[in-house]
Scaffold this active site. Structure first.
Site, PDB file in Angstrom:
ATOM      1  N   ARG A 210     132.681 -25.918   0.167  1.00  0.00           N
ATOM      2  CA  ARG A 210     131.518 -26.554  -0.700  1.00  0.00           C
ATOM      3  C   ARG A 210     132.190 -27.076  -1.900  1.00  0.00           C
ATOM      4  O   ARG A 210     132.251 -26.155  -2.962  1.00  0.00           O
ATOM      5  CB  ARG A 210     130.426 -25.418  -0.823  1.00  0.00           C
ATOM      6  CG  ARG A 210     129.165 -26.035  -1.520  1.00  0.00           C
ATOM      7  CD  ARG A 210     128.384 -24.690  -1.613  1.00  0.00           C
ATOM      8  NE  ARG A 210     128.721 -24.441  -3.190  1.00  0.00           N
ATOM      9  CZ  ARG A 210     128.684 -22.916  -3.691  1.00  0.00           C
ATOM     10  NH1 ARG A 210     128.211 -22.117  -2.826  1.00  0.00           N
ATOM     11  NH2 ARG A 210     128.776 -22.529  -4.881  1.00  0.00           N
TER      12      ARG A 210
ATOM     13  N   HIS B 213     126.119 -24.282  -5.402  1.00  0.00           N
ATOM     14  CA  HIS B 213     125.341 -24.153  -4.159  1.00  0.00           C
ATOM     15  C   HIS B 213     124.113 -24.643  -4.151  1.00  0.00           C
ATOM     16  O   HIS B 213     123.861 -25.438  -3.085  1.00  0.00           O
ATOM     17  CB  HIS B 213     125.014 -22.553  -4.380  1.00  0.00           C
ATOM     18  CG  HIS B 213     123.978 -22.107  -3.498  1.00  0.00           C
ATOM     19  ND1 HIS B 213     124.210 -21.911  -2.106  1.00  0.00           N
ATOM     20  CD2 HIS B 213     122.560 -21.775  -3.613  1.00  0.00           C
ATOM     21  CE1 HIS B 213     123.319 -21.590  -1.372  1.00  0.00           C
ATOM     22  NE2 HIS B 213     122.183 -21.525  -2.342  1.00  0.00           N
TER      23      HIS B 213
ATOM     24  N   TYR C 175     131.799 -18.254 -11.039  1.00  0.00           N
ATOM     25  CA  TYR C 175     132.140 -17.399 -10.163  1.00  0.00           C
ATOM     26  C   TYR C 175     133.650 -18.050  -9.501  1.00  0.00           C
ATOM     27  O   TYR C 175     134.110 -17.161  -8.704  1.00  0.00           O
ATOM     28  CB  TYR C 175     131.188 -16.760  -9.243  1.00  0.00           C
ATOM     29  CG  TYR C 175     130.424 -17.683  -8.551  1.00  0.00           C
ATOM     30  CD1 TYR C 175     130.996 -18.448  -7.423  1.00  0.00           C
ATOM     31  CD2 TYR C 175     129.108 -18.188  -9.063  1.00  0.00           C
ATOM     32  CE1 TYR C 175     130.345 -19.439  -6.696  1.00  0.00           C
ATOM     33  CE2 TYR C 175     128.411 -19.221  -8.230  1.00  0.00           C
ATOM     34  CZ  TYR C 175     128.876 -19.868  -7.272  1.00  0.00           C
ATOM     35  OH  TYR C 175     128.192 -20.696  -6.544  1.00  0.00           O
TER      36      TYR C 175
HETATM   37  C1  LIG Z   1     116.727 -14.261   4.152  1.00  0.00           C
HETATM   38  C2  LIG Z   1     117.187 -15.082   2.814  1.00  0.00           C
HETATM   39  N1  LIG Z   1     118.005 -14.496   1.826  1.00  0.00           N
HETATM   40  C3  LIG Z   1     118.402 -14.976   0.787  1.00  0.00           C
HETATM   41  C4  LIG Z   1     118.073 -16.215   0.457  1.00  0.00           C
HETATM   42  C5  LIG Z   1     118.565 -16.867  -0.843  1.00  0.00           C
HETATM   43  N2  LIG Z   1     119.730 -17.850  -0.296  1.00  0.00           N
HETATM   44  C6  LIG Z   1     119.498 -19.204  -0.252  1.00  0.00           C
HETATM   45  S1  LIG Z   1     121.088 -19.786   0.300  1.00  0.00           S
HETATM   46  C7  LIG Z   1     121.738 -18.287   0.324  1.00  0.00           C
HETATM   47  C8  LIG Z   1     123.208 -18.280   0.740  1.00  0.00           C
HETATM   48  C9  LIG Z   1     123.652 -18.820   2.136  1.00  0.00           C
HETATM   49  O1  LIG Z   1     124.931 -18.823   2.349  1.00  0.00           O
HETATM   50  P1  LIG Z   1     125.496 -19.397   3.515  1.00  0.00           P
HETATM   51  O2  LIG Z   1     124.758 -19.226   4.722  1.00  0.00           O
HETATM   52  O3  LIG Z   1     127.053 -19.303   3.739  1.00  0.00           O
HETATM   53  O4  LIG Z   1     125.347 -20.950   3.542  1.00  0.00           O
HETATM   54  P2  LIG Z   1     125.555 -22.204   2.262  1.00  0.00           P
HETATM   55  O5  LIG Z   1     124.563 -21.836   1.408  1.00  0.00           O
HETATM   56  O6  LIG Z   1     126.873 -21.697   1.897  1.00  0.00           O
HETATM   57  O7  LIG Z   1     125.694 -23.532   2.910  1.00  0.00           O
HETATM   58  C10 LIG Z   1     121.215 -17.396  -0.326  1.00  0.00           C
HETATM   59  C11 LIG Z   1     121.382 -16.087  -0.310  1.00  0.00           C
HETATM   60  C12 LIG Z   1     117.320 -16.932   1.490  1.00  0.00           C
HETATM   61  N3  LIG Z   1     117.205 -18.302   1.349  1.00  0.00           N
HETATM   62  N4  LIG Z   1     117.008 -16.454   2.705  1.00  0.00           N
END
Ligand SMILES: Cc1ncc(C[n+]2csc(CCOP(=O)(O)OP(=O)(O)O)c2C)c(N)n1
Length: 349
Positions: A245, A249, A258
């Site tokens: 990425r 985020h 970080y």
């Molecule tokens: C069940 C849940 N927990 C926490 C969140 C907050 N949240 C949104 S995206 C994210 C990280 C997701 O990481 P990843 O699955 O690696 O996907 P990326 O964002 O890197 O594409 C979090 C913790 C959420 N949307 N849903």
């Protein structure tokens, strides 16, 4: 790790998939459009013209390669960072901008398009994808279901539940884990003690493959093979797309808090667009003049799509009540009228 195009765009002739020139050019245009449209979304957010947005910069090959391998009757079940897959498969950019502008009509995709709405609750789309695939199997359709999620989603219960069902029922699923190394501020090393994410498939009884996610040819080839297996009743596959990425985020995040500049600089050298461009140049179907023409064309196209989204009628106050039931209940009607009256009164003051 499956890699067909190296970081300098040199192709491994033994593994090179057969893709005709027009498809290769469409893939390159789509990756370029995704990059520019994504950058525009971030700028619109900074100007207060679009809500929180998750940039996909760096993940264009991971999304375009599979899209080029899919058929019209296949499904995309996505999370929220898959702009490139959706654009390639034909969702208008203006619709996606509308969604990120907070207008629910941005989730209304053109008829016949087999793409679910975004799933922001992390991992929640995995069981949906398995259900859709199981339905296709029961109906004896030849469609397959491509399901995207991130490395972070593999720590959610839904990931386990979906993968387990898919293995047991041998559903026509292609799971694509975009391992972009971070789940907000949680690094891949803190996400799982498994050596790879691909290896998790073994425990569920189906193949997993680690693929260079910045190599559109490798992502195309791995997805094509997995789709063929799915359609032939041979069950699911897990593809770990090893990518990065490049941006924050979301627009609400500041990744400099970080992660190190050095890491970003290292990944910039592995840019999926640069290496694909080198490949099509070597093939003699691309050059600097075409590049400039394409860039200009995309820039004006993106501006026109922004205009279209911004010109879309805004939701009305009444819309808040309208879509929960096919027919509105008396309670809701009463509440809607009360709010309308109050709002109307205010505007007359
Ligand atoms: C069940 C849940 N927990 C926490 C969140 C907050 N949240 C949104 S995206 C994210 C990280 C997701 O990481 P990843 O699955 O690696 O996907 P990326 O964002 O890197 O594409 C979090 C913790 C959420 N949307 N849903």
């Amino acid at each position: 790790m499956l890699r067909i195009l190296d970081v300098d765009g040199n192709v491994n002739r033994e593994l090179e998939p057969e893709i005709d020139d027009s498809t290769l050019l469409r893939m390159y245009r789509n990756m370029s459009l995704t990059r520019i449209a994504d950058d525009k979304a971030v700028k619109l957010q900074r100007q207060g013209r679009l809500g929180a947005y998750p940039p996909s910069k760096g993940q264009e090959a991971s999304q375009t390669g599979p899209a080029a391998a899919m058929d019209k009757e296949d499904w995309t079940v996505w999370a929220f960072r898959e702009l490139g897959n959706l654009l390639y498969r034909g969702i208008p950019l203006s619709t996606l901008y509308l969604y990120w502008m907070g207008n629910e009509e941005g989730s209304k995709f053109p008829d016949g398009m087999r793409i679910t709405p975004s799933a922001v609750p992390v991992g929640s789309q995995v069981p949906h994808a398995v259900g859709i695939a199981y339905a296709a199997k029961v109906r004896k359709e030849r469609s397959a279901v491509v399901c995207y999620f991130g490395d972070g989603a593999t720590s959610e219960g839904e990931f386990h539940e979906g993968m387990n069902f898919a293995g047991v029922l041998r559903t026509p699923n292609v799971f694509i884990c975009q391992n972009n190394q971070w789940a907000i501020s949680v690094p891949r090393t803190r996400q799982t003690a498994s050596r790879t994410i691909a290896q998790k498939a073994l425990a569920y009884g189906f193949p997993g493959i680690l693929v260079d996610g910045n190599d559109a040819l490798a992502m195309f080839a791995a997805t094509k093979e997995a789709l063929d297996r799915a359609r032939n009743g041979e069950g699911p596959t897990l593809i770990e797309s090893y990518t990065y990425r490049m941006g924050d985020h979301t627009t609400s995040d500041d990744a400099t808090r970080y992660r190190l500049e050095k890491e970003i600089a290292e990944w910039a050298l592995k840019d999926p667009l640069k290496r694909f461009r080198r490949y099509i140049e070597e093939r003699g179907i691309w050059n600097e003049v075409k590049e400039r023409e394409m860039q200009d064309g995309i820039a004006s196209f993106v501006e026109a799509e922004v205009k279209k989204a911004e010109g879309h009628p805004r939701p009305t106050l009444e819309d808040v009540f309208r879509y929960t039931y096919a027919e509105m209940t008396d309670d809701l009607k009463e509440q809607m009228e009360a709010l309308s009256k109050a709002a109307h009164g205010r505007s007359e003051e």
